[in-house]
Design a protein around this motif. Structure first.
Motif, PDB file in Angstrom:
ATOM      1  N   GLN A 108       0.647  -1.213  -0.134  1.00 14.40           N
ATOM      2  CA  GLN A 108       0.031   0.087   0.303  1.00 14.40           C
ATOM      3  C   GLN A 108       0.779   1.335   0.005  1.00 14.40           C
ATOM      4  O   GLN A 108       0.242   2.431   0.097  1.00 14.40           O
ATOM      5  N   GLY A 109       2.202   1.236   0.147  1.00 13.57           N
ATOM      6  CA  GLY A 109       3.061   2.321  -0.051  1.00 13.57           C
ATOM      7  C   GLY A 109       3.382   2.957   1.457  1.00 13.57           C
ATOM      8  O   GLY A 109       3.756   4.035   1.545  1.00 13.57           O
ATOM      9  N   ALA A 110       3.104   2.259   2.503  1.00 16.04           N
ATOM     10  CA  ALA A 110       3.323   2.765   3.791  1.00 16.04           C
ATOM     11  C   ALA A 110       4.873   2.927   3.957  1.00 16.04           C
ATOM     12  O   ALA A 110       5.933   2.124   3.433  1.00 16.04           O
ATOM     13  N   ARG A 111       5.261   4.051   4.760  1.00 10.74           N
ATOM     14  CA  ARG A 111       6.722   4.225   5.148  1.00 10.74           C
ATOM     15  C   ARG A 111       7.222   3.528   6.390  1.00 10.74           C
ATOM     16  O   ARG A 111       8.405   3.171   6.592  1.00 10.74           O
ATOM     17  N   ARG A 112       6.179   3.243   7.503  1.00 13.30           N
ATOM     18  CA  ARG A 112       6.480   2.681   8.538  1.00 13.30           C
ATOM     19  C   ARG A 112       5.133   1.980   9.105  1.00 13.30           C
ATOM     20  O   ARG A 112       3.966   2.374   8.803  1.00 13.30           O
ATOM     21  N   VAL A 113       5.269   1.138  10.018  1.00 13.60           N
ATOM     22  CA  VAL A 113       4.100   0.417  10.684  1.00 13.60           C
ATOM     23  C   VAL A 113       4.380   0.873  12.244  1.00 13.60           C
ATOM     24  O   VAL A 113       5.450   0.577  12.769  1.00 13.60           O
ATOM     25  N   LEU A 114       3.418   0.992  12.952  1.00 10.33           N
ATOM     26  CA  LEU A 114       3.376   1.576  14.121  1.00 10.33           C
ATOM     27  C   LEU A 114       2.281   0.715  14.982  1.00 10.33           C
ATOM     28  O   LEU A 114       1.479   0.163  14.512  1.00 10.33           O
ATOM     29  N   LEU A 115       2.504   0.487  16.341  1.00 10.10           N
ATOM     30  CA  LEU A 115       1.689  -0.095  17.065  1.00 10.10           C
ATOM     31  C   LEU A 115       2.044   0.232  18.459  1.00 10.10           C
ATOM     32  O   LEU A 115       2.809   0.850  19.077  1.00 10.10           O
ATOM     33  N   GLU A 116       1.052  -0.494  19.300  1.00 11.94           N
ATOM     34  CA  GLU A 116       1.134  -0.018  20.856  1.00 11.94           C
ATOM     35  C   GLU A 116       1.052  -1.600  21.421  1.00 11.94           C
ATOM     36  O   GLU A 116       0.083  -2.333  20.733  1.00 11.94           O
ATOM     37  N   VAL A 117       1.640  -1.772  22.413  1.00  8.16           N
ATOM     38  CA  VAL A 117       1.591  -3.010  23.152  1.00  8.16           C
ATOM     39  C   VAL A 117       1.933  -3.006  24.669  1.00  8.16           C
ATOM     40  O   VAL A 117       2.705  -1.989  25.093  1.00  8.16           O
ATOM     41  N   GLN A 118       1.130  -3.900  25.447  1.00  7.16           N
ATOM     42  CA  GLN A 118       1.266  -3.682  26.924  1.00  7.16           C
ATOM     43  C   GLN A 118       2.678  -4.169  27.399  1.00  7.16           C
ATOM     44  O   GLN A 118       3.282  -5.157  26.846  1.00  7.16           O
ATOM     45  N   VAL A 119       3.185  -3.480  28.147  1.00  8.40           N
ATOM     46  CA  VAL A 119       4.587  -3.395  28.744  1.00  8.40           C
ATOM     47  C   VAL A 119       4.988  -4.672  29.127  1.00  8.40           C
ATOM     48  O   VAL A 119       5.835  -5.235  29.154  1.00  8.40           O
ATOM     49  N   ASP A 120       3.957  -5.624  29.764  1.00  3.52           N
ATOM     50  CA  ASP A 120       4.127  -6.638  30.254  1.00  3.52           C
ATOM     51  C   ASP A 120       3.927  -8.156  29.509  1.00  3.52           C
ATOM     52  O   ASP A 120       3.958  -9.277  29.885  1.00  3.52           O
ATOM     53  N   ASN A 121       3.554  -7.518  28.097  1.00  4.83           N
ATOM     54  CA  ASN A 121       3.197  -8.844  27.120  1.00  4.83           C
ATOM     55  C   ASN A 121       4.442  -9.449  26.595  1.00  4.83           C
ATOM     56  O   ASN A 121       4.718  -9.012  25.502  1.00  4.83           O
ATOM     57  N   THR A 122       5.414 -10.167  27.252  1.00  3.44           N
ATOM     58  CA  THR A 122       6.550 -10.373  26.876  1.00  3.44           C
ATOM     59  C   THR A 122       6.558 -11.302  25.606  1.00  3.44           C
ATOM     60  O   THR A 122       7.651 -11.252  24.535  1.00  3.44           O
ATOM     61  N   SER A 123       5.264 -12.022  25.233  1.00  3.92           N
ATOM     62  CA  SER A 123       5.459 -12.893  23.827  1.00  3.92           C
ATOM     63  C   SER A 123       5.020 -11.787  22.887  1.00  3.92           C
ATOM     64  O   SER A 123       5.756 -11.910  21.681  1.00  3.92           O
ATOM     65  N   ALA A 124       4.265 -10.930  22.879  1.00  5.77           N
ATOM     66  CA  ALA A 124       4.113 -10.076  21.741  1.00  5.77           C
ATOM     67  C   ALA A 124       5.460  -9.134  21.710  1.00  5.77           C
ATOM     68  O   ALA A 124       5.961  -8.970  20.421  1.00  5.77           O
ATOM     69  N   LEU A 125       6.143  -8.684  22.833  1.00  6.39           N
ATOM     70  CA  LEU A 125       7.006  -7.752  22.605  1.00  6.39           C
ATOM     71  C   LEU A 125       8.342  -8.572  21.924  1.00  6.39           C
ATOM     72  O   LEU A 125       9.078  -8.052  20.639  1.00  6.39           O
ATOM     73  N   GLY A 126       8.595  -9.871  22.073  1.00  8.79           N
ATOM     74  CA  GLY A 126       9.392 -10.671  21.609  1.00  8.79           C
ATOM     75  C   GLY A 126       9.279 -10.926  19.997  1.00  8.79           C
ATOM     76  O   GLY A 126      10.058 -10.796  19.147  1.00  8.79           O
ATOM     77  N   LEU A 127       7.903 -11.248  19.834  1.00 12.67           N
ATOM     78  CA  LEU A 127       7.386 -11.179  18.292  1.00 12.67           C
ATOM     79  C   LEU A 127       7.692 -10.070  17.580  1.00 12.67           C
ATOM     80  O   LEU A 127       8.490 -10.006  16.546  1.00 12.67           O
ATOM     81  N   TYR A 128       7.384  -8.709  18.001  1.00 15.60           N
ATOM     82  CA  TYR A 128       7.736  -7.647  17.233  1.00 15.60           C
ATOM     83  C   TYR A 128       9.164  -7.147  17.269  1.00 15.60           C
ATOM     84  O   TYR A 128       9.533  -6.755  16.199  1.00 15.60           O
ATOM     85  N   GLU A 129       9.962  -7.388  18.183  1.00 14.04           N
ATOM     86  CA  GLU A 129      11.303  -7.126  18.270  1.00 14.04           C
ATOM     87  C   GLU A 129      11.954  -8.278  17.299  1.00 14.04           C
ATOM     88  O   GLU A 129      12.979  -7.790  16.361  1.00 14.04           O
ATOM     89  N   HIS A 130      11.376  -9.463  16.914  1.00 18.20           N
ATOM     90  CA  HIS A 130      11.813 -10.423  15.946  1.00 18.20           C
ATOM     91  C   HIS A 130      11.860  -9.855  14.728  1.00 18.20           C
ATOM     92  O   HIS A 130      12.645 -10.204  13.734  1.00 18.20           O
ATOM     93  N   PHE A 131      10.691  -9.137  14.537  1.00 19.42           N
ATOM     94  CA  PHE A 131      10.322  -8.599  13.039  1.00 19.42           C
ATOM     95  C   PHE A 131      10.840  -7.057  12.741  1.00 19.42           C
ATOM     96  O   PHE A 131      10.850  -6.608  11.854  1.00 19.42           O
ATOM     97  N   GLY A 132      11.802  -6.718  13.990  1.00 17.63           N
ATOM     98  CA  GLY A 132      12.677  -5.531  13.685  1.00 17.63           C
ATOM     99  C   GLY A 132      11.838  -4.206  14.137  1.00 17.63           C
ATOM    100  O   GLY A 132      12.328  -3.216  14.159  1.00 17.63           O
ATOM    101  N   PHE A 133      10.823  -4.157  15.008  1.00 17.68           N
ATOM    102  CA  PHE A 133      10.169  -3.047  15.360  1.00 17.68           C
ATOM    103  C   PHE A 133      10.975  -2.661  16.690  1.00 17.68           C
ATOM    104  O   PHE A 133      11.903  -3.389  17.262  1.00 17.68           O
ATOM    105  N   ARG A 134      10.960  -1.301  16.777  1.00 23.01           N
ATOM    106  CA  ARG A 134      11.798  -0.661  17.622  1.00 23.01           C
ATOM    107  C   ARG A 134      10.996   0.234  18.800  1.00 23.01           C
ATOM    108  O   ARG A 134       9.838   0.694  18.307  1.00 23.01           O
ATOM    109  N   LYS A 135      11.251   0.263  20.063  1.00 21.85           N
ATOM    110  CA  LYS A 135      10.413   1.042  21.091  1.00 21.85           C
ATOM    111  C   LYS A 135      10.719   2.338  20.761  1.00 21.85           C
ATOM    112  O   LYS A 135      11.845   2.922  20.578  1.00 21.85           O
TER     113      LYS A 135
END
Length: 193
Positions: free
Chosen positions: A111-138
């Motif tokens: 679709q031509g996006a420049r970046r992907v943004l999201l919010e994740v609960q600070v204690d959701n370690t599974s989701a944080l690990g998934l996002y970091e694995h895909f290259g997301f940064r805080k």
């Protein structure tokens, strides 16, 4: 199998996402009305992970266990904002969340996006690990973002198209420094005359 949510029977999609929202997010779950409004909102893209063999758009989905996961985002013309992602508890840790996230990133790029943004609960370690694995940064912290429980959230981003502001290639910067040094030497020589 991942399918476009908008190719499926809307009533089934709303009821199944609502059911999984309750299972996964309890007090903070989206209501059925919120799910309906979200799916009708402009510029939304939603994907479903359904059991193999039940993805025919001509057959209504009837079995409540066929929906294993769902995910969606909003594209504003520049950034994509992940609105939600969820995987049924009995299907977690099987790669479904990764598959849905990968599909959203691919669709965001298409679709031509420049970046992907999201919010994740600070204690959701599974989701944080998934996002970091895909290259997301805080990016930062949003205090009491998730209601009604008042839980904090990290904001995260994945750059799809790097923005280069004031970028000078290494070779060019070296030659400019050399040119500046040559000019300074020339000026010093002129002043010595």
């Amino acid at each position: 199998m991942i399918v476009d949510a908008f190719t499926c029977e809307r009533i089934w999609v709303v009821s199944q996402i609502s059911r999984l929202e309750q299972e996964l997010f309890g007090q903070g779950a989206w209501s059925r009305k919120t799910v309906e409004q979200e799916l009708q909102a402009p510029a939304r893209t939603y994907f479903l992970d359904v059991a193999p063999g039940c993805a025919s758009s001509t057959q209504p989905y009837l079995d409540s266990e066929e929906l294993r996961g769902y995910a969606g985002f909003w594209f504003d013309g520049d950034d994509c904002e992940i609105m939600t992602i969820g995987v049924a508890r009995n299907h977690q840790h099987l790669g479904i969340g990764s598959g849905l996230l990968r599909r959203m990133i691919e669709s965001s790029c298409a679709q031509g996006a420049r970046r992907v943004l999201l919010e994740v609960q600070v204690d959701n370690t599974s989701a944080l690990g998934l996002y970091e694995h895909f290259g997301f940064r805080k990016l930062g912290l949003r205090r009491r973002y998730y209601q009604p429980q008042g839980a904090d959230a990290f904001t995260m981003a994945l750059d799809l198209k790097p923005i280069r502001v004031g970028f000078i290639p290494h070779d060019m910067s070296v030659s400019r420094r050399e040119q500046q040094n040559d000019n300074a030497e020339s000026q010093a020589t002129e002043e010595d005359k």
